[in-house]
Design a protein around this motif. Structure first.
Motif, PDB file in Angstrom:
ATOM      1  N   PRO A   8       0.823  -1.208   0.000  1.00  0.00           N
ATOM      2  CA  PRO A   8       0.000   0.000   0.000  1.00  0.00           C
ATOM      3  C   PRO A   8       0.859   1.262   0.000  1.00  0.00           C
ATOM      4  CG  PRO A   8      -0.408  -1.341   1.990  1.00  0.00           C
ATOM      5  CD  PRO A   8       0.733  -1.956   1.268  1.00  0.00           C
ATOM      6  N   SER A   9       0.346   2.335  -0.607  1.00  0.00           N
ATOM      7  CA  SER A   9       1.078   3.602  -0.546  1.00  0.00           C
ATOM      8  C   SER A   9       0.843   4.226   0.830  1.00  0.00           C
ATOM      9  CB  SER A   9       0.583   4.543  -1.643  1.00  0.00           C
ATOM     10  OG  SER A   9      -0.789   4.816  -1.462  1.00  0.00           O
ATOM     11  N   VAL A  10       1.935   4.707   1.432  1.00  0.00           N
ATOM     12  CA  VAL A  10       1.834   5.341   2.751  1.00  0.00           C
ATOM     13  C   VAL A  10       2.423   6.743   2.627  1.00  0.00           C
ATOM     14  CG1 VAL A  10       2.475   5.195   5.197  1.00  0.00           C
ATOM     15  CG2 VAL A  10       2.190   3.092   3.872  1.00  0.00           C
ATOM     16  N   GLY A  11       1.733   7.738   3.118  1.00  0.00           N
ATOM     17  CA  GLY A  11       2.261   9.103   3.057  1.00  0.00           C
ATOM     18  C   GLY A  11       1.915   9.866   4.319  1.00  0.00           C
ATOM     19  N   ILE A  12       2.701  10.910   4.569  1.00  0.00           N
ATOM     20  CA  ILE A  12       2.456  11.744   5.756  1.00  0.00           C
ATOM     21  C   ILE A  12       2.146  13.173   5.317  1.00  0.00           C
ATOM     22  CG2 ILE A  12       3.437  12.632   7.908  1.00  0.00           C
ATOM     23  CD1 ILE A  12       4.881  10.135   8.326  1.00  0.00           C
ATOM     24  N   VAL A  13       1.062  13.703   5.836  1.00  0.00           N
ATOM     25  CA  VAL A  13       0.661  15.064   5.487  1.00  0.00           C
ATOM     26  C   VAL A  13       0.932  15.971   6.685  1.00  0.00           C
ATOM     27  CG1 VAL A  13      -1.209  16.515   4.638  1.00  0.00           C
ATOM     28  CG2 VAL A  13      -1.164  14.084   4.048  1.00  0.00           C
ATOM     29  N   GLN A  14       1.612  17.078   6.414  1.00  0.00           N
ATOM     30  CA  GLN A  14       1.947  18.038   7.466  1.00  0.00           C
ATOM     31  C   GLN A  14       1.585  19.452   7.000  1.00  0.00           C
ATOM     32  OE1 GLN A  14       6.314  17.254   7.638  1.00  0.00           O
ATOM     33  NE2 GLN A  14       5.874  16.266   9.597  1.00  0.00           N
ATOM     34  N   THR A  15       1.771  20.421   7.879  1.00  0.00           N
ATOM     35  CA  THR A  15       1.655  21.824   7.456  1.00  0.00           C
ATOM     36  C   THR A  15       3.034  22.464   7.580  1.00  0.00           C
ATOM     37  OG1 THR A  15       1.272  22.794   9.627  1.00  0.00           O
ATOM     38  CG2 THR A  15      -0.662  21.947   8.460  1.00  0.00           C
ATOM     39  N   ALA A  16       3.123  23.727   7.191  1.00  0.00           N
ATOM     40  CA  ALA A  16       4.407  24.427   7.278  1.00  0.00           C
ATOM     41  C   ALA A  16       4.894  24.526   8.728  1.00  0.00           C
ATOM     42  CB  ALA A  16       4.280  25.816   6.669  1.00  0.00           C
ATOM     43  N   TYR A  17       3.991  24.342   9.691  1.00  0.00           N
ATOM     44  CA  TYR A  17       4.396  24.389  11.095  1.00  0.00           C
ATOM     45  C   TYR A  17       5.166  23.145  11.538  1.00  0.00           C
ATOM     46  CZ  TYR A  17       1.364  28.410  12.096  1.00  0.00           C
ATOM     47  OH  TYR A  17       0.794  29.652  12.133  1.00  0.00           O
ATOM     48  N   ALA A  18       5.175  22.097  10.707  1.00  0.00           N
ATOM     49  CA  ALA A  18       5.899  20.887  11.104  1.00  0.00           C
ATOM     50  C   ALA A  18       7.371  21.226  11.259  1.00  0.00           C
ATOM     51  CB  ALA A  18       5.715  19.809  10.050  1.00  0.00           C
ATOM     52  N   ASN A  19       7.964  20.748  12.324  1.00  0.00           N
ATOM     53  CA  ASN A  19       9.378  21.041  12.539  1.00  0.00           C
ATOM     54  C   ASN A  19      10.196  20.420  11.399  1.00  0.00           C
ATOM     55  OD1 ASN A  19      12.188  20.599  13.869  1.00  0.00           O
ATOM     56  ND2 ASN A  19      11.107  22.092  15.140  1.00  0.00           N
ATOM     57  N   GLY A  20      11.145  21.194  10.875  1.00  0.00           N
ATOM     58  CA  GLY A  20      11.963  20.738   9.748  1.00  0.00           C
ATOM     59  C   GLY A  20      12.655  19.416  10.027  1.00  0.00           C
ATOM     60  N   ALA A  21      13.009  19.180  11.291  1.00  0.00           N
ATOM     61  CA  ALA A  21      13.705  17.935  11.634  1.00  0.00           C
ATOM     62  C   ALA A  21      12.779  16.738  11.453  1.00  0.00           C
ATOM     63  CB  ALA A  21      14.205  18.001  13.070  1.00  0.00           C
ATOM     64  N   SER A  22      11.485  16.927  11.692  1.00  0.00           N
ATOM     65  CA  SER A  22      10.545  15.808  11.526  1.00  0.00           C
ATOM     66  C   SER A  22      10.408  15.474  10.048  1.00  0.00           C
ATOM     67  CB  SER A  22       9.178  16.127  12.141  1.00  0.00           C
ATOM     68  OG  SER A  22       8.444  17.025  11.331  1.00  0.00           O
ATOM     69  N   THR A  23      10.305  16.495   9.224  1.00  0.00           N
ATOM     70  CA  THR A  23      10.149  16.264   7.787  1.00  0.00           C
ATOM     71  C   THR A  23      11.381  15.556   7.238  1.00  0.00           C
ATOM     72  OG1 THR A  23       8.962  18.361   7.804  1.00  0.00           O
ATOM     73  CG2 THR A  23       9.456  17.420   5.644  1.00  0.00           C
ATOM     74  N   GLN A  24      12.547  16.002   7.688  1.00  0.00           N
ATOM     75  CA  GLN A  24      13.796  15.375   7.233  1.00  0.00           C
ATOM     76  C   GLN A  24      13.841  13.901   7.667  1.00  0.00           C
ATOM     77  OE1 GLN A  24      17.266  17.223   8.871  1.00  0.00           O
ATOM     78  NE2 GLN A  24      18.622  16.304   7.342  1.00  0.00           N
ATOM     79  N   TYR A  25      13.430  13.634   8.892  1.00  0.00           N
ATOM     80  CA  TYR A  25      13.434  12.255   9.391  1.00  0.00           C
ATOM     81  C   TYR A  25      12.487  11.375   8.555  1.00  0.00           C
ATOM     82  CZ  TYR A  25      13.082   8.236  12.471  1.00  0.00           C
ATOM     83  OH  TYR A  25      13.101   6.954  12.958  1.00  0.00           O
ATOM     84  N   ILE A  26      11.301  11.920   8.284  1.00  0.00           N
ATOM     85  CA  ILE A  26      10.312  11.144   7.520  1.00  0.00           C
ATOM     86  C   ILE A  26      10.858  10.834   6.121  1.00  0.00           C
ATOM     87  CG2 ILE A  26       8.027  11.246   6.434  1.00  0.00           C
ATOM     88  CD1 ILE A  26       7.240  13.085   8.883  1.00  0.00           C
ATOM     89  N   ARG A  27      11.459  11.839   5.500  1.00  0.00           N
ATOM     90  CA  ARG A  27      11.941  11.628   4.120  1.00  0.00           C
ATOM     91  C   ARG A  27      13.174  10.754   4.092  1.00  0.00           C
ATOM     92  NH1 ARG A  27      11.030  17.769   2.046  1.00  0.00           N
ATOM     93  NH2 ARG A  27       8.790  17.597   1.818  1.00  0.00           N
ATOM     94  N   GLU A  28      14.131  11.037   4.974  1.00  0.00           N
ATOM     95  CA  GLU A  28      15.434  10.361   4.857  1.00  0.00           C
ATOM     96  C   GLU A  28      15.488   9.038   5.602  1.00  0.00           C
ATOM     97  OE1 GLU A  28      18.415  13.263   5.796  1.00  0.00           O
ATOM     98  OE2 GLU A  28      17.714  14.591   4.186  1.00  0.00           O
ATOM     99  N   GLN A  29      14.889   8.971   6.772  1.00  0.00           N
ATOM    100  CA  GLN A  29      14.974   7.729   7.542  1.00  0.00           C
ATOM    101  C   GLN A  29      13.796   6.799   7.227  1.00  0.00           C
ATOM    102  OE1 GLN A  29      17.712   7.186   9.475  1.00  0.00           O
ATOM    103  NE2 GLN A  29      18.397   9.182   8.726  1.00  0.00           N
ATOM    104  N   LEU A  30      12.603   7.338   7.219  1.00  0.00           N
ATOM    105  CA  LEU A  30      11.450   6.472   6.954  1.00  0.00           C
ATOM    106  C   LEU A  30      11.229   6.275   5.456  1.00  0.00           C
ATOM    107  CD1 LEU A  30       8.854   7.849   9.568  1.00  0.00           C
ATOM    108  CD2 LEU A  30      10.365   5.879   9.774  1.00  0.00           C
ATOM    109  N   ARG A  31      11.847   7.126   4.669  1.00  0.00           N
ATOM    110  CA  ARG A  31      11.705   7.099   3.207  1.00  0.00           C
ATOM    111  C   ARG A  31      10.230   7.132   2.780  1.00  0.00           C
ATOM    112  NH1 ARG A  31      16.330   7.024   0.996  1.00  0.00           N
ATOM    113  NH2 ARG A  31      18.139   6.222   2.107  1.00  0.00           N
ATOM    114  N   LEU A  32       9.498   7.992   3.420  1.00  0.00           N
ATOM    115  CA  LEU A  32       8.090   8.156   3.073  1.00  0.00           C
ATOM    116  C   LEU A  32       7.878   9.512   2.415  1.00  0.00           C
ATOM    117  CD1 LEU A  32       6.223   6.793   6.232  1.00  0.00           C
ATOM    118  CD2 LEU A  32       6.391   5.729   3.975  1.00  0.00           C
ATOM    119  N   GLU A  33       6.822   9.556   1.609  1.00  0.00           N
ATOM    120  CA  GLU A  33       6.483  10.808   0.949  1.00  0.00           C
ATOM    121  C   GLU A  33       5.838  11.755   1.964  1.00  0.00           C
ATOM    122  OE1 GLU A  33       3.521  12.213  -2.616  1.00  0.00           O
ATOM    123  OE2 GLU A  33       4.098  10.103  -2.547  1.00  0.00           O
ATOM    124  N   THR A  34       6.184  13.025   1.908  1.00  0.00           N
ATOM    125  CA  THR A  34       5.478  14.006   2.736  1.00  0.00           C
ATOM    126  C   THR A  34       4.790  15.022   1.833  1.00  0.00           C
ATOM    127  OG1 THR A  34       7.362  15.485   2.889  1.00  0.00           O
ATOM    128  CG2 THR A  34       7.135  13.887   4.660  1.00  0.00           C
TER     129      THR A  34
END
Ligand code: 16G
Ligand code: MG
Length: 546
Positions: free
Chosen positions: A317-343
C-alpha cells in the motif's frame, strides 16, 4: 418548507447588530452570548445539507480550546468529515444575514442553487461542557426544525465522538457512545496482546473538558492493559492554564502537573478532545514536548513494522504523511530520509490535511499542534478483510482501523495509538524523543522583554488593520501580498543558518501569525522578531512595533 414556520423561528433568533461571524478554519467561534443566531442558522444549514446529501449530518456546540466564556459550532458531513468546503460560503451567508427577510432570501437562494429536495433532514447534535451549551443546542435544534428537519440530541460528547457517530450512522453501523468505546478498546487490546512490555503509567491532563469523562469510560473498558491517571477533570477552569494548546504553545506544565518527576509519561487533550500532545519532565525541570509531528512519526513506524509482516506477494500500500508548514523541519527530514516516506504540505486546518491524506492507501496526517489521524482507504480495508484471520498482520491493521477514528482526529484514539506503538516496540518516551532532535523554533507566544536579547519583542501575533492583506501561496510558505514582504522574509532567512520562516493570516483570530526556525533558539527568536517587524511595516500593523 413551511415559510410561515420558518419566518417565525428566524424572528426568535435575531443577530446582534454589528456582529459579523465568519466560518473561519473550523467553524464559528465567539463569545457565547453573541452566538444564538449563528447556531440557529447552522441548524438550518445542516438540515439543508442532510436533505442535499440524503444522509444524516452533525453539529457540535463547542469552542474547543477557547476560554469557557466562548462557544462555537463545528459542522459534520455525512461521511463524518468536516463540512464540505463548497458549503462554507452558505454558512457565511446565513450567519451574516441582517434580519429575517435577508435570512429567508439566503435560504431561498440556497434551495434553488443547490437544488435541495423537500423532505426532512436528520441532524445529530452534541455539546461540550460549557455552561452556555444548553441554550445553544436548543437554538441549533430550532434551526433544524425550522426547515422541517429532525434534530437528534446525542448529548455531552467529544467532537470526534460525534464525527464518528455520524459516520457510523450513515454506514448503517451501530453508532452509540458505548459502541465507540467498545470498538476502540477491542482494537487496542488486539494490538497489545502478546506484548512483552508491561503497560506504562500515563498521566493525562484533560483540560477540565469533555474528554475527562470519555477517557475515564474508555480506560475502564480497556482495563489493566491501559494505565491512566486523569488530571484536570473539571476541578479547574476549562482550558485554563492546561490542555493541549497551552502545553504546546507555552511549553509549560499544565496546572496540577508541575510536580511531574523526570521522565514521567504525560499527555494533554484540548477542551473538546480532538487534539493531543505528549510531554515529560527533563532533569532541569524543563518540559520536553512530543507534538503532532512526533505522533505522525510514531504512527508511521507502527504501520511500517506491521506492513512488513504482510505476505510479500501483496501489492504494498502507498503510505504518506501530510503536514503543514508548522511541522518542525527535523521531523520532515526524518520522515523523508529515515522512513523514506512521501510528505505532503498543505495549508493549516484539518480539512486541508484530511483531503490530502485521502490520496494514499494509508494517509497519516498531523498538525504540530496535535490535530490528526490515520486514514485507511476502503479498498485496502477490503483487501485486509479478505486476508482475514489467517494473517496476524492483517488482523493488526484492521485493529488499527477500529482503534483510529476514521472520521477526524481524536485525542482518545491518539492515546491508544501512541500507547500501542510504544508498547509494541518496548519503548518509553525517551526512545521516542530520541528519534530526532527538533530544530529550535518560535511561534505564537508572548515573550517578556529580555534586555539580553538582540531584538526585544512582546508578541508574535501581529495585530494588523486587515489580516486579509496577507495572502499566501504554496501551502502558506510564501506571502504573495503585501508586495515586497516575501523578499524581505527571504533576505532575513538567508542570513540565518538552517533558517526558515513564514507568515499567515490566522483563520480563527484577527491577527497575522509568524513562525521561524533556526539552528539555535536565539537565532529562531531573532528571525521571528525580524519577520514580525516586516509584517508590521508592510501590512499596516497596529499598536507598538515588535
Ligand atoms: C483550528 C483548526 C486547526 C488549526 C487552527 C489554526 C480544525 C478542526 N481546527 O483550530 O486545525 O491548526 O485552527 O488556527 O480544523 P489559526 O488559523 O488561528 O492559526
Ligand atoms: Mg479542539
Amino acid at each position: 418548507m413551511d415559510l410561515a414556520q420558518l419566518r417565525e423561528a428566524c424572528s426568535k433568533y435575531t443577530k446582534p447588530a454589528g456582529f459579523k461571524p465568519s466560518y473561519g478554519t473550523a467553524g464559528f467561534r465567539a463569545e457565547a452570548s453573541l452566538l444564538h443566531s449563528t447556531v440557529f442558522r447552522c441548524g438550518l444549514l445542516m438540515a439543508a445539507r442532510a436533505l442535499k446529501t440524503g444522509a444524516a449530518t452533525g453539529l457540535v456546540v463547542t469552542a474547543s480550546h477557547n476560554p469557557v466564556a466562548d462557544n462555537g459550532v463545528k459542522l459534520v458531513e455525512p461521511t463524518g468529515y468536516m463540512l464540505d468546503q463548497s458549503w462554507e460560503v452558505w454558512a457565511d451567508k446565513l450567519a451574516v444575514a441582517e434580519d429575517t427577510d435577508a435570512l429567508c432570501n439566503v435560504i431561498r437562494e440556497l434551495y434553488q442553487q443547490e437544488d435541495i429536495p423537500y423532505g426532512s433532514g436528520t441532524v445529530m447534535l452534541a455539546y461540550d461542557t460549557r455552561p452556555s451549551a444548553e441554550e445553544l443546542v436548543k437554538a441549533a435544534g430550532s434551526g433544524v426544525q425550522a426547515l422541517g428537519g429532525l434534530p437528534i440530541v446525542c448529548g455531552l460528547l467529544t467532537t470526534p465522538q460525534l464525527h464518528w457517530m455520524v459516520r457510523h450512522c450513515n454506514n448503517s453501523l451501530k453508532h452509540t457512545e458505548s459502541t465507540y468505546y467498545e470498538e476502540f478498546a477491542s482494537g487496542f487490546c488486539t494490538l497489545v496482546k502478546g506484548c512483552k512490555a508491561e503497560p506504562q503509567a500515563l498521566t493525562v491532563d484533560c483540560a477540565n473538558g469533555v474528554g475527562a469523562e470519555a477517557l475515564k469510560t474508555l480506560s475502564e473498558r480497556i482495563g489493566a492493559q491501559l494505565s491512566v491517571t486523569l488530571r484536570n477533570t473539571g476541578e479547574g477552569g476549562l482550558n485554563e492554564a492546561c490542555g493541549a494548546d497551552y502545553v504546546q504553545k507555552e511549553r509549560q506544565f499544565p496546572a496540577g502537573m508541575d510536580d511531574r518527576q523526570h521522565g514521567a509519561r504525560c499527555a494533554s487533550l484540548d477542551g473538546d478532545a480532538d487534539r493531543l500532545v505528549y510531554f515529560h519532565g527533563m532533569p532541569a525541570g524543563n518540559l520536553q514536548l512530543l507534538d503532532g509531528d512526533r505522533i505522525a512519526v510514531l504512527a508511521a513506524l507502527l504501520i511500517r513494522d506491521t506492513l512488513q509482516k504482510l505476505p510479500s506477494d501483496l501489492p504494498s500500500p502507498s503510505v504518506g504523511i501530510v503536514q503543514t508548514a508548522y511541522a518542525n523541519g527535523a521531523s520532515t527530514q526524518y520522515i523523508r530520509e529515515q522512513l523514506r516516506l512521501e510528505t505532503v504540505v498543505t495549508p493549516t486546518g484539518v480539512k486541508h490535511l484530511h483531503a490530502a491524506a485521502e490520496h494514499f492507501d494509508i494517509g497519516i496526517y498531523f498538525e504540530a499542534n496535535g490535530h490528526g489521524t490515520v486514514l485507511f482507504k476502503p479498498e485496502l480495508i477490503q483487501r485486509l478483510h479478505e486476508l482475514g484471520d489467517c494473517h496476524e498482520a492483517a488482523k493488526d491493521l484492521l485493529a488499527l482501523v477500529d482503534m483510529i477514528n476514521q472520521a477526524v482526529g481524536d485525542a482518545l484514539s491518539g492515546i491508544l495509538l501512541v500507547e500501542a506503538a510504544l508498547r509494541r516496540r518496548g519503548w518509553g518516551l525517551t526512545e521516542w524523543a530520541d528519534l530526532y532532535t527538533d530544530l529550535p523554533s518560535r511561534q505564537l507566544k508572548t515573550l517578556t522583554r529580555d534586555s539580553g536579547r538582540k531584538t526585544d519583542f512582546t508578541a508574535l501575533q501581529i495585530k494588523v488593520k486587515d489580516r486579509s492583506v496577507v495572502v499566501t501561496a504554496d501551502a502558506e510558505t510564501r506571502a504573495v501580498t503585501p508586495e515586497g514582504l516575501q523578499s524581505r522574509i527571504n533576505d532575513s532567512v538567508s542570513a540565518v543558518p538552517s533558517g526558515r520562516a513564514f507568515v499567515r493570516p490566522s483563520g480563527t483570530e484577527d491577527v497575522v501569525r509568524v513562525y521561524a526556525e533556526a539552528a539555535t533558539q536565539q537565532a529562531a527568536d531573532d528571525l521571528a522578531a525580524e519577520v514580525a517587524r516586516h509584517v508590521y511595516d508592510l501590512a499596516a500593523g497596529i499598536g507598538a512595533p515588535p
